[in-house]
Each structure stands twice: as structure tokens, then as C-alpha cells.
Scaffold this active site. Structure first.
Site, PDB file in Angstrom:
ATOM      1  N   SER A   1       0.834  -1.211   0.000  1.00 26.19           N
ATOM      2  CA  SER A   1       0.000   0.000   0.000  1.00 26.19           C
ATOM      3  C   SER A   1       0.867   1.260   0.000  1.00 26.19           C
ATOM      4  O   SER A   1       1.851   1.366   0.732  1.00 26.19           O
ATOM      5  CB  SER A   1      -0.903   0.008   1.242  1.00 26.19           C
ATOM      6  OG  SER A   1      -1.544   1.265   1.338  1.00 26.19           O
TER       7      SER A   1
ATOM      8  N   SER B   1      -0.505   4.126   0.826  1.00 24.94           N
ATOM      9  CA  SER B   1      -1.185   5.083   1.710  1.00 24.94           C
ATOM     10  C   SER B   1      -0.298   5.605   2.841  1.00 24.94           C
ATOM     11  O   SER B   1      -0.316   6.807   3.120  1.00 24.94           O
ATOM     12  CB  SER B   1      -2.467   4.467   2.270  1.00 24.94           C
ATOM     13  OG  SER B   1      -3.391   4.291   1.219  1.00 24.94           O
TER      14      SER B   1
ATOM     15  N   THR C   1      -9.208  -0.735   2.351  1.00 26.11           N
ATOM     16  CA  THR C   1      -9.035  -1.096   0.949  1.00 26.11           C
ATOM     17  C   THR C   1      -9.515  -2.526   0.726  1.00 26.11           C
ATOM     18  O   THR C   1     -10.110  -3.140   1.618  1.00 26.11           O
ATOM     19  CB  THR C   1      -7.572  -0.831   0.508  1.00 26.11           C
ATOM     20  OG1 THR C   1      -7.480  -1.041  -0.888  1.00 26.11           O
ATOM     21  CG2 THR C   1      -6.571  -1.710   1.245  1.00 26.11           C
TER      22      THR C   1
ATOM     23  N   LYS D   1     -14.203  -3.093   1.699  1.00 23.83           N
ATOM     24  CA  LYS D   1     -14.940  -1.819   1.661  1.00 23.83           C
ATOM     25  C   LYS D   1     -16.421  -1.969   2.020  1.00 23.83           C
ATOM     26  O   LYS D   1     -17.009  -1.072   2.611  1.00 23.83           O
ATOM     27  CB  LYS D   1     -14.779  -1.155   0.293  1.00 23.83           C
ATOM     28  CG  LYS D   1     -13.354  -0.652   0.054  1.00 23.83           C
ATOM     29  CD  LYS D   1     -13.239   0.102  -1.241  1.00 23.83           C
ATOM     30  CE  LYS D   1     -11.798   0.518  -1.492  1.00 23.83           C
ATOM     31  NZ  LYS D   1     -11.640   1.317  -2.706  1.00 23.83           N
TER      32      LYS D   1
ATOM     33  N   GLY E   1     -17.532  -2.006 -16.531  1.00 24.78           N
ATOM     34  CA  GLY E   1     -17.594  -2.716 -15.251  1.00 24.78           C
ATOM     35  C   GLY E   1     -18.804  -2.272 -14.466  1.00 24.78           C
ATOM     36  O   GLY E   1     -19.249  -1.111 -14.585  1.00 24.78           O
TER      37      GLY E   1
ATOM     38  N   GLY F   1     -18.306  -3.305  -7.512  1.00 26.01           N
ATOM     39  CA  GLY F   1     -18.197  -2.341  -6.422  1.00 26.01           C
ATOM     40  C   GLY F   1     -17.424  -1.096  -6.816  1.00 26.01           C
ATOM     41  O   GLY F   1     -17.788   0.017  -6.413  1.00 26.01           O
TER      42      GLY F   1
ATOM     43  N   VAL G   1     -24.544  -8.392 -18.685  1.00 23.76           N
ATOM     44  CA  VAL G   1     -25.345  -7.186 -18.930  1.00 23.76           C
ATOM     45  C   VAL G   1     -26.352  -6.926 -17.813  1.00 23.76           C
ATOM     46  O   VAL G   1     -26.702  -5.775 -17.537  1.00 23.76           O
ATOM     47  CB  VAL G   1     -26.014  -7.254 -20.328  1.00 23.76           C
ATOM     48  CG1 VAL G   1     -27.089  -8.325 -20.374  1.00 23.76           C
ATOM     49  CG2 VAL G   1     -26.571  -5.899 -20.729  1.00 23.76           C
TER      50      VAL G   1
ATOM     51  N   MET H   1      -8.859   2.650 -13.202  1.00 27.95           N
ATOM     52  CA  MET H   1      -8.923   2.948 -11.767  1.00 27.95           C
ATOM     53  C   MET H   1      -7.849   2.194 -10.979  1.00 27.95           C
ATOM     54  O   MET H   1      -7.592   2.519  -9.826  1.00 27.95           O
ATOM     55  CB  MET H   1     -10.318   2.651 -11.222  1.00 27.95           C
ATOM     56  CG  MET H   1     -11.299   3.751 -11.618  1.00 27.95           C
ATOM     57  SD  MET H   1     -13.032   3.390 -11.247  1.00 27.95           S
ATOM     58  CE  MET H   1     -12.968   3.086  -9.509  1.00 27.95           C
TER      59      MET H   1
HETATM   60  P1  ATR Z   1     -14.820  -4.673  -7.709  1.00 27.82           P
HETATM   61  O1  ATR Z   1     -15.308  -4.433  -6.314  1.00 27.82           O
HETATM   62  O2  ATR Z   1     -13.315  -4.572  -7.879  1.00 27.82           O
HETATM   63  O3  ATR Z   1     -15.550  -3.856  -8.710  1.00 27.82           O
HETATM   64  P2  ATR Z   1     -16.418  -6.948  -8.432  1.00 27.82           P
HETATM   65  O4  ATR Z   1     -17.610  -6.404  -7.713  1.00 27.82           O
HETATM   66  O5  ATR Z   1     -16.112  -8.405  -8.345  1.00 27.82           O
HETATM   67  O6  ATR Z   1     -15.087  -6.228  -7.992  1.00 27.82           O
HETATM   68  O7  ATR Z   1     -16.578  -6.538  -9.975  1.00 27.82           O
HETATM   69  C1  ATR Z   1     -15.611  -6.829 -10.922  1.00 27.82           C
HETATM   70  C2  ATR Z   1     -16.024  -6.192 -12.248  1.00 27.82           C
HETATM   71  O8  ATR Z   1     -15.017  -6.487 -13.225  1.00 27.82           O
HETATM   72  C3  ATR Z   1     -17.319  -6.743 -12.819  1.00 27.82           C
HETATM   73  O9  ATR Z   1     -17.942  -5.716 -13.560  1.00 27.82           O
HETATM   74  C4  ATR Z   1     -16.813  -7.852 -13.731  1.00 27.82           C
HETATM   75  O10 ATR Z   1     -17.700  -8.231 -14.749  1.00 27.82           O
HETATM   76  P3  ATR Z   1     -18.895  -9.295 -14.436  1.00 27.82           P
HETATM   77  O11 ATR Z   1     -19.893  -8.545 -13.613  1.00 27.82           O
HETATM   78  O12 ATR Z   1     -19.398  -9.665 -15.754  1.00 27.82           O
HETATM   79  O13 ATR Z   1     -18.241 -10.412 -13.691  1.00 27.82           O
HETATM   80  C5  ATR Z   1     -15.605  -7.199 -14.315  1.00 27.82           C
HETATM   81  N1  ATR Z   1     -14.602  -8.127 -14.860  1.00 27.82           N
HETATM   82  C6  ATR Z   1     -13.772  -8.922 -14.163  1.00 27.82           C
HETATM   83  N2  ATR Z   1     -12.957  -9.608 -15.004  1.00 27.82           N
HETATM   84  C7  ATR Z   1     -13.291  -9.220 -16.266  1.00 27.82           C
HETATM   85  C8  ATR Z   1     -12.803  -9.546 -17.569  1.00 27.82           C
HETATM   86  N3  ATR Z   1     -11.811 -10.420 -17.748  1.00 27.82           N
HETATM   87  N4  ATR Z   1     -13.373  -8.946 -18.624  1.00 27.82           N
HETATM   88  C9  ATR Z   1     -14.379  -8.064 -18.462  1.00 27.82           C
HETATM   89  N5  ATR Z   1     -14.882  -7.703 -17.258  1.00 27.82           N
HETATM   90  C10 ATR Z   1     -14.337  -8.264 -16.162  1.00 27.82           C
END
Ligand code: ATR
Length: 284
Positions: A27, A29, A74, A78, A139, A142, A166, A227
Site C-alpha cells: 500500500s 497510503s 481497501t 470496503k 464494469g 463495487g 449485462v 482505476m
Molecule cells: P470490484 O469491487 O473490484 O468492482 P467486483 O464487484 O467483483 O469487484 O466486480 C468486478 C467487475 O469487473 C465486474 O464488472 C466484472 O464483470 P462481471 O460482472 O461480468 O463479472 C468485471 N470483470 C472482471 N474480469 C473481467 C474480464 N476479464 N473482462 C471483463 N470484465 C471483467
């Protein structure tokens, strides 16, 4: 399972803060907050605390019981941090997650400065005008949810959420539709719009998985923002740059959310430009 770390005994003369996560060793931070405190001539102690994956609540409680004034939280805690708070700010409630905890009058208040940090980085460091902009958020997890409110608060003309599944994109769009013009689509069905900002809020970068997007996404030469920061963001930043975007990782967001946290805890917002420049120089 890693053994819980004992809460550090804060030195009586200094306010004690921490970042809690798992993993936490890398980290930035502690270094960021040490620079903030030095800049403002304040004495604080700021530690990195590793909480066991099933032990966030105990670790956070022990830290505050030992006199801790505030904590950053982190991954992956969260949502638990939000649940731990005796109260929560509106922006934390909208995000359903907290990256900051502050002890005030014996209560622990949960807040979320991630979205404000992103907007501050875009506006102040990258000089991106979000009013009237067309934004593509990739995405719907979270990380995306945490920044939607502040992004829409800037008054973009349209915001499209594209996600692999979707249904999650649609759910997020529904949730935020009272805040602005929000549409949802599948990752392989992004409408050909001239986007001004393409924001990668997926965990694909962190997992080292490629993110394949239609070429039309890059048509206008948008700002592309991951991000994540450092090596995790490299593939997306390189791809977007090759497609003609002005691409950037999320280091600035990290520094700006930290400055917002410092402001919440201590009532003063440190200047961020020199801290960000120093971190970028070190990373290079
Ligand atoms: P975070 O809190 O980091 O956002 P999360 O809630 O698990 O973690 O969400 C991960 C996001 O990354 C989701 O939008 C996920 O898509 P899905 O909802 O379809 O799972 C997306 N994601 C993760 N790996 C991916 C990949 N290889 N290609 C495209 N989207 C991906």
C-alpha cells in the site's frame, strides 16, 4: 489464515491512523499520508494493518479501541467497512461501501472518498471537463458503483455502463437513473458514440486479463482512465494509447481520495500535485 495483527499502541502525543486491507504490504497510503502531514507541519502516525480475510471487523475494532482516530479501508473490505460504521455519509450509502472510517464522539462514521478522488484527479490533474461529456464506464461491480454518484454529479450528457454480464450493468443503470442519463449494455455491444472518457472499473486489469473493446469506443480520441494503478493498469493504458486515447492510471485517484480522507479526519486538505509528482517519479 494469517494471524490477526495486534493493534499498534499509538504514541500518546500523536493521532493514529491506519490503512486496513488484505494484502496490504504494498500500500502507498502510509507514504502518501506521511507526505501530507509533513507538508502541513502536523505530527501523525499512519500504519498499514493486515486484517485476516475473515477478521476485518475484529481488526478495525481493535484499532479504534486502542485509540485510532481514523482508517482507510481497501480491498476486499470496503463493504464490511460500510457495515461496521455506526453511521454513514450519503455518498457511502449510495456506494454501499466505505473506504474511510472516522472516530467522532465515540462513534465510527463510514464515508467514501473514492468517487470524489476520481473526479478531483480528472478535473484538477488531468483537466478533463465532465460537464456535458459522454462517459463510458466499463464494469458494474463495487468499484464502478463507488464512483457513479460523483461522476453523475458533474453533469455529463450521457453515461453508458458496459459490463460482461449485462444484467449487472442494467441493475446499476436503474439504481443511478434518478441521478442522470444512464444507459446499460453488454461489453460486446457498446453503442458507437463519441466518448470523451472511457473509464475501466473492472477487475480485469488487476487479474491480468485482457479487456477487448470495439474500436468505435476510441473514435474520438477520448481520455482513457484505469482505476487501478501501477503494473495492474499497464495493459489497458498501453492498449488505449495505441488506439489514440490520452490514457492514465489511477494513481492520481489514490492520492486525491487520500487527501479527501485527510480533510475528513483533520479538517485540512493537503495539496496533492507535489505528492503525486513524487510518486510518479518514484514509480518511473
Ligand atoms: P470490484 O469491487 O473490484 O468492482 P467486483 O464487484 O467483483 O469487484 O466486480 C468486478 C467487475 O469487473 C465486474 O464488472 C466484472 O464483470 P462481471 O460482472 O461480468 O463479472 C468485471 N470483470 C472482471 N474480469 C473481467 C474480464 N476479464 N473482462 C471483463 N470484465 C471483467
Amino acid at each position: 489464515m494469517a494471524a490477526p495483527q495486534p493493534a499498534l499502541s499509538p504514541s500518546p502525543s500523536m493521532d493514529h491512523y491506519a490503512v486496513i486491507g488484505n494484502p496490504i504490504a504494498h500500500s502507498l497510503s502510509p507514504a502518501i499520508h506521511a507526505r501530507f502531514a509533513a507538508q502541513l507541519g502536523e505530527q501523525i502516525e499512519y500504519s498499514a494493518l493486515l486484517a485476516p480475510l475473515d477478521g476485518f471487523r475484529a481488526a478495525a475494532r481493535a484499532f479504534f479501541d486502542a485509540g485510532g482516530r481514523g482508517a482507510n479501508v481497501t480491498l476486499p473490505f470496503k463493504m464490511e467497512a460500510f457495515a461496521l460504521g455506526d453511521g454513514a455519509s450519503e455518498r457511502a450509502r449510495i456506494a454501499g461501501a466505505a473506504n474511510v472510517l472516522a472516530r467522532r464522539d465515540g462513534r465510527i462514521e463510514a464515508d467514501n472518498t473514492d468517487g470524489a478522488g476520481l473526479v478531483a484527479d480528472l478535473r484538477m490533474n488531468l483537466r478533463v471537463d465532465l460537464r456535458g461529456a459522454r462517459i463510458l464506464v466499463i464494469g458494474a461491480g463495487g468499484a464502478a458503483r463507488g464512483v457513479m454518484g460523483p461522476l453523475l454529479g458533474e453533469g455529463p450528457s450521457a453515461l453508458v455502463i458496459a459490463n460482461r454480464s449485462v444484467d449487472r450493468a442494467r441493475e446499476l443503470a436503474r439504481r443511478f437513473s434518478p441521478n442522470g442519463v444512464v444507459a446499460a449494455c453488454a461489453l460486446d455491444d457498446i453503442p458507437p458514440r463519441d466518448f470523451d472518457l472511457v473509464l475501466n472499473a473492472t477487475s480485469a486489469s488487476t487479474k491480468g486479463e485482457p479487456l477487448v473493446l470495439a474500436d468505435s469506443v476510441w473514435r474520438k480520441g477520448p481520455v482513457a482512465y484505469d482505476m487501478a494503478y501501477g503494473p495492474a493498469a499497464r495493459a489497458f493504458v498501453a492498449h488505449a494509447t495505441a488506439k489514440g486515447a490520452r490514457a492514465c492510471d489511477g494513481l492520481g485517484m489514490l492520492v486525491e481520495q487520500a487527501a479527501e480522507s485527510y480533510l475528513l479526519w483533520r479538517g485540512r486538505r493537503p495539496a496533492t500535485a507535489e505528492v503525486l509528482a513524487a510518486l510518479r517519479a518514484k514509480a518511473a
